[in-house]
Write a protein that holds these residues in place. Structure first.
Motif, short mmCIF file in Angstrom:
data_model
loop_
_atom_site.label_atom_id
_atom_site.label_comp_id
_atom_site.label_asym_id
_atom_site.label_seq_id
_atom_site.Cartn_x
_atom_site.Cartn_y
_atom_site.Cartn_z
N ALA A 29 0.82 -1.21 0.00
CA ALA A 29 0.00 0.00 0.00
C ALA A 29 0.85 1.26 0.00
N SER A 71 1.42 -3.53 3.95
CA SER A 71 0.40 -4.23 3.18
C SER A 71 -0.87 -4.29 4.01
N ASP A 72 -1.95 -3.76 3.47
CA ASP A 72 -3.20 -3.64 4.22
C ASP A 72 -4.00 -4.95 4.20
#
Length: 294
Positions: free
Chosen positions: A13, A220-221
């Motif tokens: 992200a 990283s979501d």
């Protein structure tokens, strides 16, 4: 018939640069690998700090409502706390401290020589912020590891590849140190609902196709609809391996109130934490002597 778990591929992200703060009254040098300014974006993690110190270090101070995870990068860290733990940790060793309802501890360079550490603050949900305090030594020699095609995964917490890291946690946190040899790749597996970060400690790594270099952190979501997920790590040809510290956990999604070493859900709870500390609610400040030279 058991349904198959859905495995999704992750993306990055955003990438954050280390924020260099320099020396202060306690340390010779300090950097923020990521800051606590936007807790909703890093939830359930609060801050990752790099400290290098000789003296004075961090003398007796309180914590409540969080867990601290400290990785010794170099030198020797001397520690002690108000529930009776004391000792030293060397390069590669980790301490996982649950502050919970309240603990007083200190972190010093053994013999006032040199300690170089990374410390991660992990948030706790409201219903476990006041759990009993706990301390765990996670020595480098005692942690399980996975070796696979040029990648070495040193497990701290959580499960992967049939092995489970030794840390006991109050929130489902997975953590490991990953070393990747030059010109190799790894698909790192983690729960889909976790938010994950990857801090590059040495070298450079392509993470989900984006280059991340030493001192940078890739985020990283969560993938809410995925049971499991993978994210690709790849290194270019070179002379030395690359090393990555990674942690992941599901967001807590609760208000965060931070007051120095206390992390609660409201300002009123922060104020109560300081009142409790100053009136002896965390116990007496230890009178423990420094560890003797051997």
């Amino acid at each position: 018939m058991q349904a198959q778990q859905q495995i999704s591929r992750r993306t990055v992200a955003r990438i954050e640069d280390r924020i260099h703060l320099g020396p202060d009254a306690q340390v010779d040098d300090k950097s923020l690998m990521f800051s606590p300014q936007a807790p909703a974006l890093t939830d359930p993690f609060l801050v990752l700090v790099e400290d290098l110190f000789s003296q004075p270090g961090f003398e007796w101070h309180p914590h409540r409502g969080l867990e601290t995870v400290t990785l010794v990068l170099d030198g020797v860290l001397e520690h002690g706390d108000s529930i009776g733990n004391s000792g030293t940790l060397t390069a590669g060793d980790i301490q996982w401290m649950t502050a919970g309802r309240g603990i007083i501890h200190r972190e010093l360079a053994f013999r006032n020589e040199r300690a170089h550490i990374l410390q991660l603050w992990v948030n706790l949900p409201a219903d476990t912020k006041m759990v009993d305090s706990r301390y765990q030594d996670l020595l480098a020699t005692g942690r399980p590891a996975i070796d696979h095609d040029g990648a070495h995964i040193d497990l701290i917490s959580g499960a992967t590849g049939g092995l489970t890291g030794p840390a006991l946690t109050h929130w489902p946190i997975s953590g490991s140190v990953i070393t990747v040899e030059p010109g190799r790749s790894l698909d790192h597996v983690l729960p889909g609902q976790d938010r994950a970060f990857f801090t590059v400690l040495a070298g450079a790594v392509s993470i989900a196709g984006r280059t991340v270099t030493a001192g940078q952190t890739a985020w990283s979501d969560p993938l809410p609809d995925a049971d499991l997920s993978v994210i690709g790590l790849r290194t270019d040809d070179g002379d030395a391996p690359s090393k990555v510290l990674t942690f992941s956990g599901p967001p807590i999604r609760q208000p965060v109130a931070m007051g120095g070493p206390m992390v609660m859900n409201t300002r009123a709870e922060i104020e109560q934490a300081f009142r409790d500390f100053h009136t002896g609610g965390f116990g007496a400040v230890p009178r423990q002597a420094r560890l003797q030279y051997r």
